[in-house]
Design a protein around this motif. Sequence first.
Motif, short mmCIF file in Angstrom:
data_model
loop_
_atom_site.label_atom_id
_atom_site.label_comp_id
_atom_site.label_asym_id
_atom_site.label_seq_id
_atom_site.Cartn_x
_atom_site.Cartn_y
_atom_site.Cartn_z
N GLY A 114 -33.84 20.78 -28.94
CA GLY A 114 -33.22 19.46 -29.02
C GLY A 114 -33.06 18.78 -27.68
O GLY A 114 -33.73 19.11 -26.70
N THR A 115 -32.15 17.82 -27.64
CA THR A 115 -31.94 17.00 -26.43
C THR A 115 -30.46 16.90 -26.12
O THR A 115 -29.63 16.71 -27.01
N GLN A 116 -30.15 17.00 -24.84
CA GLN A 116 -28.78 16.81 -24.38
C GLN A 116 -28.66 15.43 -23.74
O GLN A 116 -29.38 15.09 -22.81
N TYR A 117 -27.73 14.64 -24.29
CA TYR A 117 -27.50 13.29 -23.77
C TYR A 117 -26.21 13.27 -22.96
O TYR A 117 -25.21 13.87 -23.34
N ARG A 118 -26.23 12.54 -21.82
CA ARG A 118 -25.03 12.41 -20.99
C ARG A 118 -24.88 10.97 -20.51
O ARG A 118 -25.86 10.29 -20.22
#
Length: 240
Positions: A114-118
């Motif tokens: 998946g993807t980590q958003y910040r």
Amino acid sequence: MHRSAKRLASLLACAAVPVMLVAGCSSDDDSGKKESGGGASKSATPSKSGSSSPSVAPAKLKKLPNPCQAVSQDTVKKLVPKTKNADGEQGKSSDAMARGYCAWNSSDSQGVDGTQYRWLDVGFQRYDSDPTLGTGEKRATDFYKKQVDAAKATQDAKNTKTGAVEGNGDESAWITYDLKKDGSDFKNQTVVARTANVVVTVNYNGAGMAGADAPDPSDLLKAAETAAKEAVAAVGKANQ
């Protein structure tokens, strides 16, 4: 995607309030007295007039740092890895010595995980002393309370928690909450700090997308506190 920065940007767009001076005057009149010779004489003292205005202690801090340089590059890289703009996106301000804002964001793709958003933003609000509104410190204290209350009252927020941040300006508080947006669970951290007549607000949030696990809120909070302390320190350096 959730962007808590919109709320902050609108709160920082404050209108300048003109200084009003209060004037006062007084006068004295003396009636004439009859002399022994029977003649009358009349004398009068000049009227006294003057103006006075309330006085307040001058604001301690006169400048704000560049908001996009208030947090170190090392901290930016840790909080928003793979950001497209490490220098940040600076908000427009009609008075850079009264308010400032900068934001960073990133989406770190981790393949099948998946993807980590910040998202990270830093906002500054500085107040001058005003005879009709009070000292800069009092005005900043009022705004500090409003910022904390606004974070607590975020619409649709869940699991809201608050606490104090030690060793960060004259007073500092953290607020954490969860917010679901577009099917993703965002973990939000807000740290508000006041140093004399300046208020610093840091918003930091993250989410796991496309099957990624949600970030640990305690880790995000520690990171937000680090950014807030650097921003408060930057205010001090700007006024040396």
